[in-house]
Design a protein around this motif. Structure first.
Motif, PDB file in Angstrom:
ATOM      1  N   GLY A  44      48.063  52.712  22.560  1.00 47.07           N
ATOM      2  CA  GLY A  44      47.934  51.505  23.373  1.00 47.07           C
ATOM      3  C   GLY A  44      48.471  51.653  24.782  1.00 47.07           C
ATOM      4  N   SER A  45      48.011  50.788  25.642  1.00 45.61           N
ATOM      5  CA  SER A  45      48.458  50.762  27.031  1.00 45.61           C
ATOM      6  C   SER A  45      49.948  50.455  27.098  1.00 45.61           C
ATOM      7  CB  SER A  45      47.683  49.693  27.808  1.00 45.61           C
ATOM      8  OG  SER A  45      48.167  49.588  29.126  1.00 45.61           O
ATOM      9  N   THR A  46      50.575  50.954  28.148  1.00 49.61           N
ATOM     10  CA  THR A  46      51.996  50.686  28.346  1.00 49.61           C
ATOM     11  C   THR A  46      52.231  49.296  28.926  1.00 49.61           C
ATOM     12  OG1 THR A  46      51.890  51.727  30.521  1.00 49.61           O
ATOM     13  CG2 THR A  46      52.581  53.108  28.672  1.00 49.61           C
ATOM     14  N   PHE A  47      51.152  48.616  29.322  1.00 52.94           N
ATOM     15  CA  PHE A  47      51.270  47.286  29.921  1.00 52.94           C
ATOM     16  C   PHE A  47      50.443  46.300  29.119  1.00 52.94           C
ATOM     17  CE2 PHE A  47      49.702  44.004  32.876  1.00 52.94           C
ATOM     18  CZ  PHE A  47      50.909  43.465  33.274  1.00 52.94           C
ATOM     19  N   LEU A  48      51.042  45.171  28.819  1.00 48.24           N
ATOM     20  CA  LEU A  48      50.345  44.103  28.116  1.00 48.24           C
ATOM     21  C   LEU A  48      50.287  42.887  29.027  1.00 48.24           C
ATOM     22  CD1 LEU A  48      49.069  42.882  25.566  1.00 48.24           C
ATOM     23  CD2 LEU A  48      51.377  42.282  24.829  1.00 48.24           C
ATOM     24  N   CYS A  49      49.093  42.561  29.475  1.00 44.73           N
ATOM     25  CA  CYS A  49      48.908  41.406  30.357  1.00 44.73           C
ATOM     26  C   CYS A  49      48.933  40.126  29.525  1.00 44.73           C
ATOM     27  CB  CYS A  49      47.583  41.523  31.099  1.00 44.73           C
ATOM     28  SG  CYS A  49      47.275  40.128  32.213  1.00 44.73           S
ATOM     29  N   THR A  50      49.719  39.175  29.950  1.00 44.44           N
ATOM     30  CA  THR A  50      49.796  37.888  29.242  1.00 44.44           C
ATOM     31  C   THR A  50      49.123  36.762  30.016  1.00 44.44           C
ATOM     32  OG1 THR A  50      51.954  37.361  30.202  1.00 44.44           O
ATOM     33  CG2 THR A  50      51.936  38.559  28.080  1.00 44.44           C
ATOM     34  N   GLU A  51      48.360  37.127  31.070  1.00 39.44           N
ATOM     35  CA  GLU A  51      47.639  36.149  31.894  1.00 39.44           C
ATOM     36  C   GLU A  51      48.561  35.037  32.398  1.00 39.44           C
ATOM     37  OE1 GLU A  51      44.918  36.060  33.467  1.00 39.44           O
ATOM     38  OE2 GLU A  51      43.800  37.688  32.527  1.00 39.44           O
ATOM     39  N   ILE A  52      49.667  35.448  32.980  1.00 35.17           N
ATOM     40  CA  ILE A  52      50.648  34.500  33.507  1.00 35.17           C
ATOM     41  C   ILE A  52      50.049  33.612  34.595  1.00 35.17           C
ATOM     42  CG2 ILE A  52      51.625  36.045  35.256  1.00 35.17           C
ATOM     43  CD1 ILE A  52      54.403  34.941  34.352  1.00 35.17           C
ATOM     44  N   ARG A  53      49.010  34.101  35.269  1.00 32.41           N
ATOM     45  CA  ARG A  53      48.371  33.286  36.319  1.00 32.41           C
ATOM     46  C   ARG A  53      47.695  32.042  35.754  1.00 32.41           C
ATOM     47  NH1 ARG A  53      42.952  36.847  37.718  1.00 32.41           N
ATOM     48  NH2 ARG A  53      42.385  37.199  35.558  1.00 32.41           N
ATOM     49  N   GLN A  54      47.490  32.003  34.450  1.00 35.28           N
ATOM     50  CA  GLN A  54      46.855  30.844  33.815  1.00 35.28           C
ATOM     51  C   GLN A  54      47.894  29.859  33.273  1.00 35.28           C
ATOM     52  OE1 GLN A  54      44.058  32.265  30.870  1.00 35.28           O
ATOM     53  NE2 GLN A  54      43.046  33.606  32.346  1.00 35.28           N
ATOM     54  N   ARG A  55      49.142  29.985  33.714  1.00 34.57           N
ATOM     55  CA  ARG A  55      50.221  29.127  33.221  1.00 34.57           C
ATOM     56  C   ARG A  55      50.833  28.323  34.351  1.00 34.57           C
ATOM     57  NH1 ARG A  55      53.680  33.356  29.562  1.00 34.57           N
ATOM     58  NH2 ARG A  55      51.944  34.227  28.427  1.00 34.57           N
ATOM     59  N   GLY A  56      51.619  27.373  33.969  1.00 35.41           N
ATOM     60  CA  GLY A  56      52.414  26.607  34.930  1.00 35.41           C
ATOM     61  C   GLY A  56      51.629  25.519  35.642  1.00 35.41           C
ATOM     62  N   PRO A  57      52.304  24.812  36.546  1.00 32.41           N
ATOM     63  CA  PRO A  57      51.686  23.647  37.197  1.00 32.41           C
ATOM     64  C   PRO A  57      50.532  24.018  38.131  1.00 32.41           C
ATOM     65  CG  PRO A  57      53.844  24.114  38.164  1.00 32.41           C
ATOM     66  CD  PRO A  57      53.685  25.005  36.976  1.00 32.41           C
ATOM     67  N   LEU A  58      50.461  25.238  38.605  1.00 29.73           N
ATOM     68  CA  LEU A  58      49.375  25.659  39.493  1.00 29.73           C
ATOM     69  C   LEU A  58      48.489  26.706  38.815  1.00 29.73           C
ATOM     70  CD1 LEU A  58      51.357  25.903  42.848  1.00 29.73           C
ATOM     71  CD2 LEU A  58      49.962  23.998  42.015  1.00 29.73           C
ATOM     72  N   ALA A  59      48.358  26.605  37.506  1.00 29.81           N
ATOM     73  CA  ALA A  59      47.605  27.578  36.718  1.00 29.81           C
ATOM     74  C   ALA A  59      46.169  27.701  37.206  1.00 29.81           C
ATOM     75  CB  ALA A  59      47.620  27.180  35.246  1.00 29.81           C
ATOM     76  N   THR A  60      45.696  28.932  37.248  1.00 25.77           N
ATOM     77  CA  THR A  60      44.301  29.193  37.578  1.00 25.77           C
ATOM     78  C   THR A  60      43.470  28.929  36.328  1.00 25.77           C
ATOM     79  OG1 THR A  60      44.997  30.923  39.118  1.00 25.77           O
ATOM     80  CG2 THR A  60      42.686  30.950  38.424  1.00 25.77           C
ATOM     81  N   PRO A  61      42.437  28.118  36.439  1.00 25.42           N
ATOM     82  CA  PRO A  61      41.601  27.842  35.262  1.00 25.42           C
ATOM     83  C   PRO A  61      40.970  29.132  34.713  1.00 25.42           C
ATOM     84  CG  PRO A  61      41.099  26.311  37.042  1.00 25.42           C
ATOM     85  CD  PRO A  61      41.997  27.369  37.606  1.00 25.42           C
ATOM     86  N   VAL A  62      40.827  29.187  33.405  1.00 26.26           N
ATOM     87  CA  VAL A  62      40.300  30.365  32.725  1.00 26.26           C
ATOM     88  C   VAL A  62      38.952  30.772  33.319  1.00 26.26           C
ATOM     89  CG1 VAL A  62      39.472  31.256  30.508  1.00 26.26           C
ATOM     90  CG2 VAL A  62      41.531  29.858  30.586  1.00 26.26           C
TER      91      VAL A  62
END
Length: 160
Positions: A85-103
């Motif tokens: 597996g990749s050494t990095f796991l993306c958790t799509e943090i940009r889709q969280r919080g009050p200014l989340a980017t829509p999916v």
């Protein structure tokens, strides 16, 4: 990035196995490196499942490499122990919080994910380009031409 300790142990064992005239018991490898035999056995079992070492049963049993050291890459060992597996796991943090980017607006991987993938690919390419034979050559250069033959003699002298 942090790899498990098993990767280090497995790589050292692969280098040492290049000196062995016969299969080497896990107890000898553990004694040589002053590490836990039971933990090392798990690493050798993983190498065996990956086809890097072969387990030989019986009184003279132990482990040996399955192919020449120039045909076993450091990446082979890393993936056998820690997985592919990749050494990095993306958790799509940009889709969280009050200014989340829509999916539906996340049509590309984010810049952080792309950067980490580039780094992972470069790291894997480097490990793939380095073989156990390269490590053996480094040991010979760094520790002298007698370092690994001494290990081989020690292993042969420890055989029961």
């Amino acid at each position: 990035m942090k790899l498990s300790g098993g990767v280090e142990w497995a790589l050292h064992c692969c280098v040492v196995l290049t000196t062995a005239r016969s299969p080497v018991p896990v107890t000898q490898l553990a004694d040589l490196h002053d590490v836990s035999g039971s933990y090392l056995a798990k690493q050798l079992q993983a190498l065996s499942r990956a086809g890097i070492v072969q387990s030989v049963q019986g009184h003279s049993g132990g482990y040996r490499l399955t192919r020449p050291p120039a045909e076993i890459t450091v990446l082979d060992v890393v993936e056998a122990i820690d997985g592919p597996g990749s050494t990095f796991l993306c958790t799509e943090i940009r889709q969280r919080g009050p200014l989340a980017t829509p999916v539906d607006q996340c049509t590309k991987l984010c810049s952080v994910h792309r950067a980490m993938l580039r780094a992972d690919h470069a790291w894997r390419a480097s490990l793939h380009a380095t073989t156990i034979a390269d490590l053996v050559a480094d040991v010979e250069r760094d520790s002298g031409p007698q370092a690994l033959p001494r290990v081989g003699e020690w292993l042969a002298g420890q055989a029961t």
